[in-house]
Design a protein around this motif. Structure first.
Motif, mmCIF file in Angstrom:
data_model
loop_
_atom_site.group_PDB
_atom_site.id
_atom_site.type_symbol
_atom_site.label_atom_id
_atom_site.label_comp_id
_atom_site.label_asym_id
_atom_site.label_seq_id
_atom_site.Cartn_x
_atom_site.Cartn_y
_atom_site.Cartn_z
ATOM 1 N N UNK A 1 0.832 -1.209 0.000
ATOM 2 C CA UNK A 1 0.000 0.000 0.000
ATOM 3 C C UNK A 1 0.857 1.245 0.000
ATOM 4 N N UNK A 2 0.719 2.080 1.036
ATOM 5 C CA UNK A 2 1.501 3.316 1.120
ATOM 6 C C UNK A 2 2.934 3.070 1.562
ATOM 7 N N UNK A 3 3.222 1.872 2.072
ATOM 8 C CA UNK A 3 4.588 1.520 2.435
ATOM 9 C C UNK A 3 4.972 1.752 3.877
ATOM 10 N N UNK A 4 4.016 2.079 4.748
ATOM 11 C CA UNK A 4 4.401 2.441 6.112
ATOM 12 C C UNK A 4 4.977 1.256 6.898
ATOM 13 N N UNK A 5 4.497 0.052 6.647
ATOM 14 C CA UNK A 5 4.980 -1.103 7.423
ATOM 15 C C UNK A 5 6.408 -1.455 7.036
ATOM 16 N N UNK A 6 6.669 -1.618 5.737
ATOM 17 C CA UNK A 6 8.030 -1.977 5.326
ATOM 18 C C UNK A 6 8.987 -0.813 5.590
ATOM 19 N N UNK A 7 8.498 0.416 5.555
ATOM 20 C CA UNK A 7 9.343 1.571 5.900
ATOM 21 C C UNK A 7 9.755 1.509 7.363
ATOM 22 N N UNK A 8 8.825 1.156 8.226
ATOM 23 C CA UNK A 8 9.107 1.037 9.656
ATOM 24 C C UNK A 8 10.122 -0.072 9.910
ATOM 25 N N UNK A 9 9.929 -1.219 9.268
ATOM 26 C CA UNK A 9 10.853 -2.338 9.451
ATOM 27 C C UNK A 9 12.247 -1.985 8.948
ATOM 28 N N UNK A 10 12.317 -1.265 7.843
ATOM 29 C CA UNK A 10 13.611 -0.878 7.293
ATOM 30 C C UNK A 10 14.294 0.148 8.182
ATOM 31 N N UNK A 11 13.544 1.175 8.568
ATOM 32 C CA UNK A 11 14.125 2.270 9.346
ATOM 33 C C UNK A 11 14.581 1.828 10.723
ATOM 34 N N UNK A 12 13.928 0.799 11.288
ATOM 35 C CA UNK A 12 14.246 0.366 12.651
ATOM 36 C C UNK A 12 14.775 -1.071 12.671
ATOM 37 N N UNK A 13 15.514 -1.427 11.641
ATOM 38 C CA UNK A 13 16.026 -2.795 11.526
ATOM 39 C C UNK A 13 16.876 -3.195 12.723
ATOM 40 N N UNK A 14 17.705 -2.295 13.207
ATOM 41 C CA UNK A 14 18.577 -2.633 14.337
ATOM 42 C C UNK A 14 17.784 -3.027 15.569
ATOM 43 N N UNK A 15 16.682 -2.323 15.804
ATOM 44 C CA UNK A 15 15.855 -2.599 16.975
ATOM 45 C C UNK A 15 15.051 -3.881 16.808
ATOM 46 N N UNK A 16 14.492 -4.077 15.629
ATOM 47 C CA UNK A 16 13.571 -5.189 15.405
ATOM 48 C C UNK A 16 14.304 -6.507 15.165
ATOM 49 N N UNK A 17 15.425 -6.441 14.411
ATOM 50 C CA UNK A 17 16.143 -7.660 14.044
ATOM 51 C C UNK A 17 17.460 -7.832 14.793
ATOM 52 N N UNK A 18 17.806 -6.847 15.600
ATOM 53 C CA UNK A 18 19.046 -6.934 16.350
ATOM 54 C C UNK A 18 20.274 -6.578 15.552
ATOM 55 N N UNK A 19 20.089 -6.124 14.316
ATOM 56 C CA UNK A 19 21.213 -5.773 13.459
ATOM 57 C C UNK A 19 20.703 -4.930 12.298
ATOM 58 N N UNK A 20 21.516 -3.988 11.806
ATOM 59 C CA UNK A 20 21.106 -3.233 10.620
ATOM 60 C C UNK A 20 21.347 -3.998 9.322
ATOM 61 N N UNK A 21 21.996 -5.157 9.426
ATOM 62 C CA UNK A 21 22.327 -5.930 8.225
ATOM 63 C C UNK A 21 21.105 -6.737 7.767
ATOM 64 N N UNK A 22 20.150 -6.002 7.227
ATOM 65 C CA UNK A 22 18.870 -6.558 6.783
ATOM 66 C C UNK A 22 18.544 -5.951 5.423
ATOM 67 N N UNK A 23 18.128 -6.779 4.472
ATOM 68 C CA UNK A 23 17.678 -6.302 3.169
ATOM 69 C C UNK A 23 16.156 -6.299 3.149
ATOM 70 N N UNK A 24 15.557 -5.227 2.655
ATOM 71 C CA UNK A 24 14.097 -5.152 2.623
ATOM 72 C C UNK A 24 13.611 -4.846 1.216
#
Length: 253
Positions: free
Chosen positions: A62-85
């Motif tokens: 849709x507008x992209x808010x969910x994947x934007x949130x996951x991307x912007x806060x990858x370190x917090x959510x996944x424990x590392x910024x080394x995440x591809x979205x």
């Protein structure tokens, strides 16, 4: 911080705006239990043998808010910024809006962001290689309707400044119409999970009460043989007449 779409841009005027279901996904994915689960699941066994960066896909952003949130806060959510979205949607307007939203969110959260690729126009997970997706997020069209809308016609396969009333109506219908039990599109996605998810892969799927979530979880648990797949509710929006109005179901091996 929740990404704020700039609705003055043309793409945002023809996509699904953030609503209760979007916020439930955000709350669930950033909850202590889910960040602990995801951080543990994708942690490297040791500094000398790092795990590959997980690929996170949102289907129908849709507008992209969910994947934007996951991307912007990858370190917090996944424990590392080394995440591809990445993301995929049948609507070119949704793809364009998502690219704008994620780019803005990343620019405002450079210290915690993962790595955004781009949104791709396509049908569910069809463009992705088998076993390539590590985290899949799906807020489907879940409203029960007599029929499913057809894919976007040729005239809606690319961005354009002006659309007709009929074209706008068709784009809107694609965002909510789920067919029988509101599950026809979701069932297609569930059937594709064993092929597209990696061995460590996990999916988060939103369901409403009319989707018969207990039956859906039961079907998932016997995919490929009893006990191979797990399906549990990890987020809810409260009850209405005894039923959970909205649920986030986590699916994993």
């Amino acid at each position: 911080m929740l990404p704020t779409p700039d609705t003055s841009h043309v793409p945002y005027q023809r996509v699904y705006e953030p609503a209760e279901d979007s916020f439930l996904l955000l709350d669930t994915l950033s909850s202590p239990s889910e960040t602990a689960f995801l951080s543990s699941r994708f942690a490297s066994p040791s500094p000398s043998s790092p795990s590959p960066a997980p690929l996170v896909l949102e289907v129908g952003p849709g507008s992209g808010v969910v994947i934007a949130f996951l991307t912007a806060h990858a370190s917090t959510i996944f424990g590392s910024p080394h995440v591809l979205t990445t993301a995929i949607d049948v609507s070119p307007f949704a793809c364009a809006a998502t690219n704008l939203t994620v780019s803005k969110a990343v620019s405002e959260n450079t210290s915690t962001s993962g790595f955004w690729t781009s949104a791709t126009q396509g049908d569910l997970v069809s463009p992705f290689r088998p076993g390539s997706v590590d985290v899949l997020v799906f807020n489907p069209p879940y409203v029960p309707t007599p029929d499913l809308p057809a894919p976007p016609p040729t005239g809606l396969q690319a961005l354009k400044e002006k659309t007709t009333f009929e074209e706008d109506s068709h784009l809107l219908e694609l965002t909510y119409a789920g067919g029988r039990d509101g599950m026809e599109t979701t069932d297609r996605l569930i059937e594709a999970l064993p092929g597209v998810l990696s061995e460590r892969g996990v999916a988060y799927i939103l369901l409403c009460a009319q989707n018969k979530p207990e039956e859906v979880k039961g079907r998932i648990r016997v995919m490929g043989g009893e006990g191979k797949w797990k399906a549990e509710t990890v987020g809810t929006s409260g009850k209405q007449a005894g039923w959970e109005k909205l649920q986030i179901v986590r699916v994993w091996r």
